[in-house]
Design an enzyme around this catalytic site. Structure first.
Site, PDB file in Angstrom:
ATOM      1  N   GLU A 268      18.343 -31.593 -42.002  1.00 24.53           N
ATOM      2  CA  GLU A 268      19.324 -30.522 -41.781  1.00 24.53           C
ATOM      3  C   GLU A 268      20.591 -31.087 -41.140  1.00 24.53           C
ATOM      4  O   GLU A 268      21.697 -30.612 -41.397  1.00 24.53           O
ATOM      5  CB  GLU A 268      18.692 -29.412 -40.917  1.00 24.53           C
TER       6      GLU A 268
ATOM      7  N   SER B  12       6.797 -28.173 -44.420  1.00 23.34           N
ATOM      8  CA  SER B  12       5.891 -27.039 -44.622  1.00 23.34           C
ATOM      9  C   SER B  12       4.435 -27.338 -44.258  1.00 23.34           C
ATOM     10  O   SER B  12       3.514 -26.870 -44.928  1.00 23.34           O
ATOM     11  CB  SER B  12       6.004 -26.512 -46.063  1.00 23.34           C
TER      12      SER B  12
ATOM     13  N   ASN C 192       9.141 -28.882 -34.024  1.00 22.90           N
ATOM     14  CA  ASN C 192      10.609 -28.796 -34.016  1.00 22.90           C
ATOM     15  C   ASN C 192      11.003 -27.324 -34.054  1.00 22.90           C
ATOM     16  O   ASN C 192      10.832 -26.660 -35.071  1.00 22.90           O
ATOM     17  CB  ASN C 192      11.154 -29.535 -35.251  1.00 22.90           C
TER      18      ASN C 192
ATOM     19  N   LYS D 244      13.895 -26.065 -34.014  1.00 23.24           N
ATOM     20  CA  LYS D 244      15.196 -25.864 -34.676  1.00 23.24           C
ATOM     21  C   LYS D 244      16.083 -24.953 -33.805  1.00 23.24           C
ATOM     22  O   LYS D 244      16.048 -25.042 -32.598  1.00 23.24           O
ATOM     23  CB  LYS D 244      15.011 -25.291 -36.071  1.00 23.24           C
TER      24      LYS D 244
ATOM     25  N   GLU E 134      10.010 -36.860 -44.339  1.00 23.46           N
ATOM     26  CA  GLU E 134      10.142 -35.427 -44.584  1.00 23.46           C
ATOM     27  C   GLU E 134      10.877 -35.204 -45.906  1.00 23.46           C
ATOM     28  O   GLU E 134      12.117 -35.233 -45.940  1.00 23.46           O
ATOM     29  CB  GLU E 134      10.951 -34.773 -43.464  1.00 23.46           C
TER      30      GLU E 134
ATOM     31  N   GLY F  59      10.898 -26.291 -44.839  1.00 22.44           N
ATOM     32  CA  GLY F  59      11.207 -24.869 -44.731  1.00 22.44           C
ATOM     33  C   GLY F  59      11.095 -24.117 -46.050  1.00 22.44           C
ATOM     34  O   GLY F  59      11.541 -22.981 -46.159  1.00 22.44           O
TER      35      GLY F  59
ATOM     36  N   HIS G 268      17.468 -35.848 -38.878  1.00 22.66           N
ATOM     37  CA  HIS G 268      16.758 -34.755 -39.560  1.00 22.66           C
ATOM     38  C   HIS G 268      17.569 -34.349 -40.795  1.00 22.66           C
ATOM     39  O   HIS G 268      18.804 -34.359 -40.759  1.00 22.66           O
ATOM     40  CB  HIS G 268      16.602 -33.565 -38.602  1.00 22.66           C
TER      41      HIS G 268
END
Ligand code: PEP
Length: 257
Positions: free
Chosen positions: A97, A213, A9, A11, A167, A173, A95
């Site tokens: 985010e 991560s 990904n 991003k 996730e 991250g 996701h």
């Protein structure tokens, strides 16, 4: 055995020149891998160009988001059919985010999964608990609610192309990875839930990815876990050598199983 997926990904990184360079470098180094589904997920504006470079290779293309309507006056949005027309096979939905910054909910994730599958693409549906939820001991309950919400109203047959990504939000991250045991516990619960909601066969066939991560030096121990079938990887997939090394490690591991 489920075929593992290693999905990068990107991003909101990589303009068109950087995207071209990154995917060309990845392509050069993974051409011998045939037992891993390798996916790159660039920003929208890079998709068509990356598709040109990956067409005919062993690398598939994914998008990071979509809207659920087929077309219309929805300024700024992109439909699954448009993504298909530039070569996408996968679309990430829900996701963390997007949940955090753009108001994505289990309901919108459900609408997007429907739209993505109806367009003939595979959704990668993301679920995962926050640190606060984990610390309160609510992880399994939260993830179960998210999976149920995402899949509400769909038959097993409709969900043939579904991929799920667990996730944990606190691991995305942050450099803080779930241990293989922590991840496996949630993956096993998800597979058990799929069995309960659909069937044992359905649960056995579904790929459940881990994200948070993942890097070259921790991917092997995560991929050894029984119910982890690949990774959705952000930061470490932004450099060709990182992505290539994770795809190779997974390939070698799976060829020895
Ligand atoms: C992600 O973007 O889905 C992700 C897991 O990011 P990172 O690998 O950087 O934690």
């Amino acid at each position: 055995m489920r075929r593992p997926i290693i999905a990068g990904n990107w991003k909101m990184y990589k303009d068109i020149n950087e995207a071209r360079e990154l995917v060309a470098a990845i392509k050069r180094d993974v051409f011998e891998i045939d037992n891993v589904e390798m996916v790159v997920i660039p920003p929208f504006v890079d998709l068509a160009e990356v598709d040109e470079i990956t067409t005919g290779s062993n690398i598939s293309l994914g998008a990071q988001n979509c809207y659920w309507e087929k077309e219309g006056a929805f300024t700024g949005e992109i439909s699954p059919a448009m993504l298909k027309s530039v070569g996408c096979k996968y679309v990430v939905v829900g996701h963390s985010e997007r949940r955090k910054y753009f108001g994505e909910t289990d309901e919108t994730v459900n609408l997007k999964i429907k739209a993505v599958i109806e367009a003939g693409l595979s959704p990668i549906a993301c679920v995962g608990e926050t640190l606060e939820e984990r610390e309160k001991g609510e992880t399994l309950e939260v993830v179960k609610r998210q999976v149920k919400g995402a899949l509400k109203g769909f038959s097993a047959d409709f969900l043939k192309k579904l991929v799920i990504a667990y996730e944990p939000v606190w691991a995305i991250g942050t450099g803080r990875t779930a241990t293989p045991d922590q991840a496996q516990e949630v993956h096993a619960m998800i597979r058990g839930l799929l069995k309960e909601l659909y069937s044992a066969n359905f649960a056995e066939e579904k790929c459940v990815l881990y994200g948070g991560s993942v890097k070259p030096d921790n991917i092997e121990s995560l991929m050894r876990a029984k119910d982890i079938d690949g990774g959705l990887i952000g930061g470490a997939s932004l450099k060709a050598d990182g992505y290539v090394s994770m795809a190779k490690i997974t390939s070698v591991l799976y060829s020895s199983l």
